[in-house]
Design a protein around this motif. Sequence first.
Motif, PDB file in Angstrom:
ATOM      1  N   VAL A 126       3.828  -1.156   2.229  1.00  0.00           N
ATOM      2  CA  VAL A 126       3.958   0.134   2.879  1.00  0.00           C
ATOM      3  C   VAL A 126       3.930   0.021   4.439  1.00  0.00           C
ATOM      4  O   VAL A 126       4.861   0.717   4.849  1.00  0.00           O
ATOM      5  CB  VAL A 126       2.737   0.964   2.356  1.00  0.00           C
ATOM      6  N   VAL A 127       3.175  -0.707   4.920  1.00  0.00           N
ATOM      7  CA  VAL A 127       3.125  -0.689   6.352  1.00  0.00           C
ATOM      8  C   VAL A 127       4.546  -1.335   6.927  1.00  0.00           C
ATOM      9  O   VAL A 127       5.084  -0.807   7.890  1.00  0.00           O
ATOM     10  CB  VAL A 127       1.908  -1.788   7.010  1.00  0.00           C
ATOM     11  N   SER A 128       5.135  -2.222   6.100  1.00  0.00           N
ATOM     12  CA  SER A 128       6.295  -2.713   6.516  1.00  0.00           C
ATOM     13  C   SER A 128       7.323  -1.688   6.460  1.00  0.00           C
ATOM     14  O   SER A 128       8.354  -1.624   7.171  1.00  0.00           O
ATOM     15  CB  SER A 128       6.633  -4.093   5.770  1.00  0.00           C
ATOM     16  N   PHE A 129       7.328  -1.014   5.302  1.00  0.00           N
ATOM     17  CA  PHE A 129       8.369   0.006   5.188  1.00  0.00           C
ATOM     18  C   PHE A 129       8.352   1.249   6.289  1.00  0.00           C
ATOM     19  O   PHE A 129       9.473   1.535   6.735  1.00  0.00           O
ATOM     20  CB  PHE A 129       8.299   0.762   3.794  1.00  0.00           C
ATOM     21  N   LEU A 130       6.951   1.531   6.386  1.00  0.00           N
ATOM     22  CA  LEU A 130       7.123   2.473   7.693  1.00  0.00           C
ATOM     23  C   LEU A 130       7.288   2.002   8.973  1.00  0.00           C
ATOM     24  O   LEU A 130       7.880   2.876   9.660  1.00  0.00           O
ATOM     25  CB  LEU A 130       5.600   2.830   7.603  1.00  0.00           C
ATOM     26  N   GLY A 131       7.273   0.790   9.147  1.00  0.00           N
ATOM     27  CA  GLY A 131       7.617   0.154  10.311  1.00  0.00           C
ATOM     28  C   GLY A 131       9.134   0.182  10.375  1.00  0.00           C
ATOM     29  O   GLY A 131       9.936   0.719  11.698  1.00  0.00           O
ATOM     30  N   ALA A 132       9.781  -0.307   9.427  1.00  0.00           N
ATOM     31  CA  ALA A 132      11.258  -0.016   9.211  1.00  0.00           C
ATOM     32  C   ALA A 132      11.724   1.388   9.487  1.00  0.00           C
ATOM     33  O   ALA A 132      12.903   1.541  10.230  1.00  0.00           O
ATOM     34  CB  ALA A 132      11.778  -0.602   8.006  1.00  0.00           C
ATOM     35  N   ILE A 133      11.023   2.328   9.104  1.00  0.00           N
ATOM     36  CA  ILE A 133      11.468   3.511   9.091  1.00  0.00           C
ATOM     37  C   ILE A 133      11.353   4.000  10.578  1.00  0.00           C
ATOM     38  O   ILE A 133      12.372   4.723  11.170  1.00  0.00           O
ATOM     39  CB  ILE A 133      10.434   4.567   8.164  1.00  0.00           C
TER      40      ILE A 133
END
Length: 370
Positions: A126-133
């Motif tokens: 989730v943290v990685s996904f939010l960072g990509a966004i």
Amino acid sequence: MLGSVTFSLEDNEAGGSRLVIAGQMLVSSVGSFENEIESVGRDFTDIDISGVDEMDTIGAWVVCRLATQHECPVVGASETATHLLKAVEGAGADGELCPPVVPVWERVPLALGDKVYAARGGIFGVVSFLGAILVGFGTLIRRPSRIPFRAVVRQMETVGVSALPIIGLMSFLIGIVIAQQGAAQLKQFGAETLTVNLVGRITLRELGVLMTAIMVAGRSGSAFAAQIGTMKLTEEVDAMRTIGISPIEQLVIPRILASTFMMVILGFYSSVLGIVGGAVIGQVALGIPFFTFLERIQEVVPIHDVWVGLVKAPVFGLIVALAGCYHGMQVKGNSEEVGIRTTMAVVSAIFAVIVLDAFFAVFFTEVGWG
């Protein structure tokens, strides 16, 4: 003669019986052969298969099992039969049909540990996904020409415009139910007129935006997960990366923008139709004229109730879009994963929306908007 297999019993010098097998020991013929052998009820000193013309793995396994049961050697095997017998030797079927059951005091901690470890990996994802966004939004802000306006408009139509009929009908019926049930309870205290307050405040402040968010999660959140998940399976997402197109910018961000913006409109629309449904019941069951009901709404509902619903709506839309897109991007392996991730997207979105709604209720009460 049993199909293509024959057998006979010959007495030997040791006073025992030799089993002599001839013909073809194949999977098509050993079934009836086994049944007939079991009915003999005698022990063998050895098994002679020199007369076997053809043998497959099943036939070799049957011979080995007979030799094991009667503790006797197999003689007369050809070179091919010898290889087969060695290959299946020891391939018994004496394993446990039911695995041992782990005691509950061991099973529960192990299951809990697995869940905690899986949650750890989920947090990282989730943290990685939010960072990509965030990186994707930063890129679009620096280069506005890369904003996919057409994709955003398309998703706004899918999330918002196409959902108007079902959300409108749902909200109208919920307004009817609230007014009817509320009036039935308030009638005990002679306060039927307070039904206006009940319908107005609960629809504008809570149920309008909450039920809309749940409907959008089931309708659009699941669609986001299924669409992106299918693209992952068909390697379209990898193809986009290969040709230099960011999947986050083209697939995820348009859905987030559309869901966040359209939830404001849908939430207000839902609240209005809920009030209309309550006004209909007021006209039919309570004797309150339709337009009088609407005028009373303006008097008894404070304006901050409207702002409470409008503040919560974009947050709920953001949560729904994030859940759908995240689980869609996590699809891998096979088509079954699409269904699993779609279900997880809907469940996690609805759970997060309800939890956030509880936090919002406490927060707005503390700041004096209760």
